[in-house]
Design an enzyme around this catalytic site. Sequence first.
Site, short mmCIF file in Angstrom:
data_model
loop_
_atom_site.label_atom_id
_atom_site.label_comp_id
_atom_site.label_asym_id
_atom_site.label_seq_id
_atom_site.Cartn_x
_atom_site.Cartn_y
_atom_site.Cartn_z
N PHE A 139 0.75 -1.20 0.05
CA PHE A 139 0.03 -0.06 0.02
C PHE A 139 0.88 1.42 -0.16
O PHE A 139 1.78 1.49 0.94
CB PHE A 139 -0.95 0.03 1.31
N ASP A 224 9.37 2.61 1.97
CA ASP A 224 8.18 3.51 2.56
C ASP A 224 7.99 3.28 4.06
O ASP A 224 7.52 2.10 4.39
CB ASP A 224 6.78 3.05 1.75
N LYS A 253 2.70 9.09 8.64
CA LYS A 253 1.66 9.02 9.80
C LYS A 253 1.88 9.47 11.16
O LYS A 253 1.26 10.43 11.79
CB LYS A 253 1.45 7.44 10.00
#
Length: 398
Positions: A139, A224, A253
């Site tokens: 993702f 990532d 995040k």
Amino acid sequence: MDTKTLLEWSAKYHTPNYGSRAPIVLVRGDGVRVWDSDGREYLDFGAGIAVTSLGHCHPRVTGAIQEAAATLLHVSNLYHSAPQIHLAKLLIEHSFAERVFFSNSGAEANEAALKLARKYARERIASDRVEFVATRNSFHGRTFATVAATGQEKYHHGFEPLVPGFKHVPYNDLRAMERAIDNRTAGVIIECIQGEGGVNVADEDYLRGLRKLCDQSGALLIVDEIQTGVARTGKLWSYEHYGIEPDIMTLAKALANGVPIGAMLTRDEIASVLVAGTHGSTFGGTPFVTSVALATLTTIIDGKIWERAARTGQYLMDGLRKIQAANGVIRAVRGKGLLIGAELSGLVGPVVDACREAGLLVLSAGERVLRLTPPLIVEERECDRALAIIQTALGRVG
Ligand SMILES: *Cc1c(COP(=O)(O)O)cnc(C)c1O
């Protein structure tokens, strides 16, 4: 305003893409706890989606927000601002990187990484070196390029034609990587632990081998760390578990404990192709968000919070494994630090609902994996309470 009316208005006024939202309205948070509009208390073992790592309303974060709001909220990137510079310096002093670009979200950090890798490969290696290799079940975001990088068809449906240039190979399969990387590959983008894709942990040999393949071919390794970074997995950055360094790393995040921010980090030589005018952002790295990120990251680094995440994560995983031993519903427990997945024998949705009804917020990752990403400050007795709720809720597996 009563809860029922709010939920009706939500259904009426929002685009329907969050149609599976839980039927509660959260109004307040403190540490590992949140409260809904009916006054019910929950243990928050999602922390947003691995965002509020220091817990809700951490005093240093709240202090930074208040101070920034009363000092200088916004200036454009036409000017310098001190918090942005201090944050860049702190990130660089504690990572492989030498240069930072700030964005507003994870997807934008990945967009910057992909644009940079392509520009670097085209200009410094060969003009047809433009492609990317990514992994199945990855993702990387929802924008056109990052959704094309994402290796899950459910996120592609209806949005075709996708941005071209992305190949997907099975995760943890080095031979497949070897076959996919060629002299048209600009970069490989990978998560050390696939978060959304099911909490799949990369093997040590896999990432080391991938680092070698990239070195041999000249492809850039983009890690990532949007979900895994900032102490979540028991190290400040998850690549540290593997004894490798990326060429480009992306963050978002947890970086500002809930205030939106993204960052793309790389080495000098690679960053040098991003010359004046080639990339930018109106909001990226304003004094407000960077001062909040600075307070967050300083708190995490000064407190070596990753050590705590490693310890508590082990405690929580041990607890899940005890439940697994007593109860056939859990098929596997995996993860690192406080990024933990429990693969179930059936659908996880009803278990998430049952946990919430019993006062525990948890996440899923795909259809069968229960995902736990509590604040890194969570205590063992809160884990005990969560484990007891989970054990009961597993009776509801779909
Ligand atoms: C959440 C996430 C993203 C996307 O971040 P947004 O801020 O939602 O755009 C990208 N990569 C990974 C690994 C993520 O977990």
